[in-house]
Design a protein around this motif. Structure first.
Motif: not given
Length: 278
Positions: A46-63, A74-84
């Motif tokens: 719910a809050t904008p942040a300045t951060e870099v985040e890496g994710t790994f996922t592994m899933s299995k389905s019937r196919t 890869i997020q940048y928040a120049p002020v606490p209430w706004f971010g990209l």
């Protein structure tokens, strides 16, 4: 050619953000008291942040088995209430039949997040925004190819060592899906409907220790259009996990997403996320 140009543009954005984030973070004045919400798996913070985040996922389905990795934030928040926020996924699909394994970049997304209500004294935040997904992945190889827009709302509240966070979004596909080849010769090609989906998530976190805490998420997806098998069927997943802060500014969390309804896209999905905040 358009996809290549899109990927090149994303590469330039990454280079610019990678160079700018640490410098901008160091140059900021000391922050005032903030709404401090813990990290999640699927639920949008719910809050904008300045951060870099890496994710790994592994899933299995019937196919197939599927693997995903990349920058989920890869997020940048120049002020606490706004971010990209920029997300760049890479995917590997390993079908269980005779089809070959395919891999490549997925659909890149850009999110604008605005938090009009931040109450540090009550540790409550309410935000909203817009997420744009670009068709940088190969639609033919089922790695993406969707141009979509998704408005969303997110909220979070801290109750001492407990916290609750929730979000909801509606996604519309804007581009026309590729036609499906007929199974038998002579049959007409079928063009699928443009995808639409509703997602909603809820996360509960408990700070067992200052650096350790369990996480439990409830995730739901309802496809309104675009998938004949799962259309208008509510998918619900339960995601238990744990969050660890090995050092200041770092967060490592791992969990497993398990379906609790007969409507499902996979049998399980392992999620590992490493976040560096600035």
């Amino acid at each position: 050619m358009n996809r290549a140009k899109g990927i090149a543009a994303v590469g330039l954005i990454i280079m610019g953000l990678s160079a700018a984030l640490p410098a901008l973070a160091r140059g900021e004045e000391e922050k005032a008291e903030e709404v401090s919400l813990p990290s999640t798996f699927v639920t949008e913070g719910a809050t904008p942040a300045t951060e870099v985040e890496g994710t790994f996922t592994m899933s299995k389905s019937r196919t197939e088995r599927a693997y995903g990795f990349g920058f989920s934030s890869i997020q940048y928040a120049p002020v606490p209430w706004f971010g990209l926020k920029l997300a760049i996924p890479f995917a590997v699909r390993d079908p269980r039949d005779t089809e070959p394994t395919v891999a490549g970049v997925g659909d890149v997304s850009l999110m604008v997040k605005y938090a009009p209500l931040l109450l540090p004294a009550r540790q409550f935040a309410l935000s909203g925004g817009l997420k744009l997904t670009f068709p940088t992945g190969s639609e033919r190889r089922e790695l993406g190819g969707e141009f979509a827009v998704a408005p969303f709302l997110a909220a979070g509240k801290v109750f001492g060592p407990f916290s609750l966070q929730a979000d909801a979004a509606y996604s519309w596909q804007l581009n026309v899906p590729r036609s499906v080849e007929p199974e038998e010769e002579g049959e007409p090609r079928v063009r699928p409907d443009k995808a639409q989906a509703v997602t909603a998530n809820l996360t509960a976190t408990y700070s067992l220790l200052e650096w350790l805490g369990p996480i439990l998420e409830l995730n739901s997806v309802t496809r309104i259009r675009g998938d004949d098998e799962l259309r208008e069927r509510v998918q619900v997943y339960l995601t238990p996990g744990v969050s660890v802060e090995p050092a200041k500014g770092w967060n490592l969390r791992a969990g497993i997403q398990l379906p609790v309804t007969s409507a499902k896209e996979f049998d399980y999905n392992l999620i590992v996320i490493l976040t560096k905040g600035f």
